[in-house]
Design an enzyme around this catalytic site. Sequence first.
Site, PDB file in Angstrom:
ATOM      1  N   SER A 194       0.844  -1.208   0.000  1.00 28.77           N
ATOM      2  CA  SER A 194       0.000   0.000   0.000  1.00 28.77           C
ATOM      3  C   SER A 194       0.870   1.246   0.000  1.00 28.77           C
ATOM      4  CB  SER A 194      -0.884   0.007   1.248  1.00 28.77           C
ATOM      5  OG  SER A 194      -1.527   1.250   1.391  1.00 28.77           O
ATOM      6  N   TYR A 228      -1.064  -0.734  10.576  1.00 32.89           N
ATOM      7  CA  TYR A 228      -1.316  -1.121   9.176  1.00 32.89           C
ATOM      8  C   TYR A 228      -0.154  -0.708   8.273  1.00 32.89           C
ATOM      9  CZ  TYR A 228      -3.463  -1.395   4.555  1.00 32.89           C
ATOM     10  OH  TYR A 228      -3.728  -1.690   3.224  1.00 32.89           O
TER      11      TYR A 228
HETATM   12  N1  LIG Z   1      -8.916  -0.949  -0.720  1.00 36.08           N
HETATM   13  C1  LIG Z   1      -7.919  -0.094  -0.551  1.00 36.08           C
HETATM   14  O1  LIG Z   1      -8.102   1.153  -0.493  1.00 36.08           O
HETATM   15  C2  LIG Z   1      -6.496  -0.614  -0.460  1.00 36.08           C
HETATM   16  C3  LIG Z   1      -5.451   0.311  -0.609  1.00 36.08           C
HETATM   17  C4  LIG Z   1      -4.141  -0.130  -0.537  1.00 36.08           C
HETATM   18  C5  LIG Z   1      -3.870  -1.478  -0.338  1.00 36.08           C
HETATM   19  N2  LIG Z   1      -4.906  -2.364  -0.187  1.00 36.08           N
HETATM   20  C6  LIG Z   1      -4.555  -3.774   0.034  1.00 36.08           C
HETATM   21  O2  LIG Z   1      -5.123  -4.544  -1.008  1.00 36.08           O
HETATM   22  C7  LIG Z   1      -5.357  -5.891  -0.556  1.00 36.08           C
HETATM   23  C8  LIG Z   1      -6.760  -6.313  -0.943  1.00 36.08           C
HETATM   24  O3  LIG Z   1      -7.659  -5.424  -0.327  1.00 36.08           O
HETATM   25  P1  LIG Z   1      -9.123  -5.157  -0.894  1.00 36.08           P
HETATM   26  O4  LIG Z   1      -9.336  -3.693  -0.776  1.00 36.08           O
HETATM   27  O5  LIG Z   1      -9.327  -5.821  -2.209  1.00 36.08           O
HETATM   28  O6  LIG Z   1      -9.958  -5.896   0.249  1.00 36.08           O
HETATM   29  P2  LIG Z   1     -11.434  -6.542   0.286  1.00 36.08           P
HETATM   30  O7  LIG Z   1     -12.299  -5.974  -0.781  1.00 36.08           O
HETATM   31  O8  LIG Z   1     -11.875  -6.399   1.703  1.00 36.08           O
HETATM   32  O9  LIG Z   1     -11.168  -8.092  -0.028  1.00 36.08           O
HETATM   33  C9  LIG Z   1     -10.424  -8.857   0.870  1.00 36.08           C
HETATM   34  C10 LIG Z   1     -10.316 -10.294   0.349  1.00 36.08           C
HETATM   35  O10 LIG Z   1      -9.456 -11.004   1.253  1.00 36.08           O
HETATM   36  C11 LIG Z   1     -10.158 -12.135   1.818  1.00 36.08           C
HETATM   37  N3  LIG Z   1      -9.704 -12.308   3.198  1.00 36.08           N
HETATM   38  C12 LIG Z   1      -9.846 -11.441   4.232  1.00 36.08           C
HETATM   39  N4  LIG Z   1      -9.334 -11.948   5.353  1.00 36.08           N
HETATM   40  C13 LIG Z   1      -8.841 -13.176   5.020  1.00 36.08           C
HETATM   41  C14 LIG Z   1      -8.205 -14.211   5.773  1.00 36.08           C
HETATM   42  N5  LIG Z   1      -7.986 -14.104   7.086  1.00 36.08           N
HETATM   43  N6  LIG Z   1      -7.832 -15.338   5.117  1.00 36.08           N
HETATM   44  C15 LIG Z   1      -8.065 -15.481   3.790  1.00 36.08           C
HETATM   45  N7  LIG Z   1      -8.667 -14.545   3.040  1.00 36.08           N
HETATM   46  C16 LIG Z   1      -9.056 -13.402   3.650  1.00 36.08           C
HETATM   47  C17 LIG Z   1     -11.642 -11.754   1.689  1.00 36.08           C
HETATM   48  O11 LIG Z   1     -12.513 -12.888   1.613  1.00 36.08           O
HETATM   49  P3  LIG Z   1     -13.126 -13.608   2.964  1.00 36.08           P
HETATM   50  O12 LIG Z   1     -13.694 -12.504   3.816  1.00 36.08           O
HETATM   51  O13 LIG Z   1     -14.136 -14.574   2.446  1.00 36.08           O
HETATM   52  O14 LIG Z   1     -11.974 -14.291   3.611  1.00 36.08           O
HETATM   53  C18 LIG Z   1     -11.634 -11.028   0.341  1.00 36.08           C
HETATM   54  O15 LIG Z   1     -11.635 -11.967  -0.723  1.00 36.08           O
HETATM   55  C19 LIG Z   1      -5.079  -5.860   0.956  1.00 36.08           C
HETATM   56  O16 LIG Z   1      -3.809  -6.415   1.194  1.00 36.08           O
HETATM   57  C20 LIG Z   1      -5.107  -4.386   1.311  1.00 36.08           C
HETATM   58  O17 LIG Z   1      -4.300  -4.098   2.423  1.00 36.08           O
HETATM   59  C21 LIG Z   1      -6.199  -1.967  -0.256  1.00 36.08           C
END
Ligand SMILES: NC(=O)c1ccc[n+]([C@@H]2O[C@H](COP(=O)([O-])OP(=O)(O)OC[C@H]3O[C@@H](n4cnc5c(N)ncnc54)[C@H](OP(=O)(O)O)[C@@H]3O)[C@@H](O)[C@H]2O)c1
Length: 259
Positions: free
Chosen positions: A134, A147
């Site tokens: 991130s 985080y």
């Molecule tokens: N969204 C943002 O603004 C942003 C910005 C920078 C970086 N990121 C990074 O991008 C990555 C993806 O984030 P996202 O925004 O796409 O999140 P998201 O929409 O909340 O999706 C998270 C995914 O991870 C799975 N997950 C969560 N906890 C888990 C666990 N304990 N074991 C296995 N699977 C798990 C969830 O499915 P289940 O709940 O079914 O497990 C879901 O498929 C993360 O690493 C986040 O830190 C996000």
Amino acid sequence: MATALITGATAGIGAAFARLLAARGNDLIVVSRDEKRLTATAAELAEAHGVDVRPVAADLTDDADCATVATHAAEVDLLVNNAGMALRKGFTYNDLSDEERILNLNVRSVLRLTHAALPAMAGRGRGAIVNVSSVAGFAPTSPNSTYGAGKAWVTNFSQSLAPVAREDGVRVMALCPGFVRTEFHERAGIDMSGTPGWMLMDADFVAETAMRDLLRGKTVSVPSFTYKLIVSGIRHIPLNWWPTLATQGSKVMRRGYSR
Ligand SMILES: NC(=O)c1ccc[n+]([C@@H]2O[C@H](COP(=O)([O-])OP(=O)(O)OC[C@H]3O[C@@H](n4cnc5c(N)ncnc54)[C@H](OP(=O)(O)O)[C@@H]3O)[C@@H](O)[C@H]2O)c1
């Protein structure tokens, strides 16, 4: 065709990677906790793109589940360590178990799956690992939060491995997005209503940029010109300005407002 393993493939950035890679003809292993949603996602992708999609339901904060996923990671050509989470409250207001959960998912599972995949890929002389980090990892932008520290680890870890992995034919890249429209903030209970639209990217754009940057051999990918500028600005701020900037910028995490 190549096989990719994507953690957190049912929502947000992971789902975007899954759609993109399946559309390009890759077989997939998709990982997340919610088995019903995972099975439905796998069936949809297989039907839409005519590829093999294997669902592996696992909680990556759980040692045994993570070990199972690691055995699959050792077999694939592309590993996308994407699953991640955030916490709404500040460090001093969270239970230790919550802080350990975020560390286990955002850091330890990345370490373990990379440790399983990288030597196997190096032995085959090819492969790639994308670790989703991130913009928050470039500086301590959120006071009282772990985080960003975890994401700093993911970026540094990926950069440290990349040059040696490249000698073995393996690419390692940290993907560092800014804000993305996903379920991420809602899951953590973080209110994004005050965030201007220009700061939010689409997950498909992030995944497409990542795959393009991976092919170009980048070790750090920051999607969008806007966030490249922001990161460049962040990196030029003197280190001793951060305590003041962060304190002014985010009173929310400092207070742990939902205590
Ligand atoms: N969204 C943002 O603004 C942003 C910005 C920078 C970086 N990121 C990074 O991008 C990555 C993806 O984030 P996202 O925004 O796409 O999140 P998201 O929409 O909340 O999706 C998270 C995914 O991870 C799975 N997950 C969560 N906890 C888990 C666990 N304990 N074991 C296995 N699977 C798990 C969830 O499915 P289940 O709940 O079914 O497990 C879901 O498929 C993360 O690493 C986040 O830190 C996000």
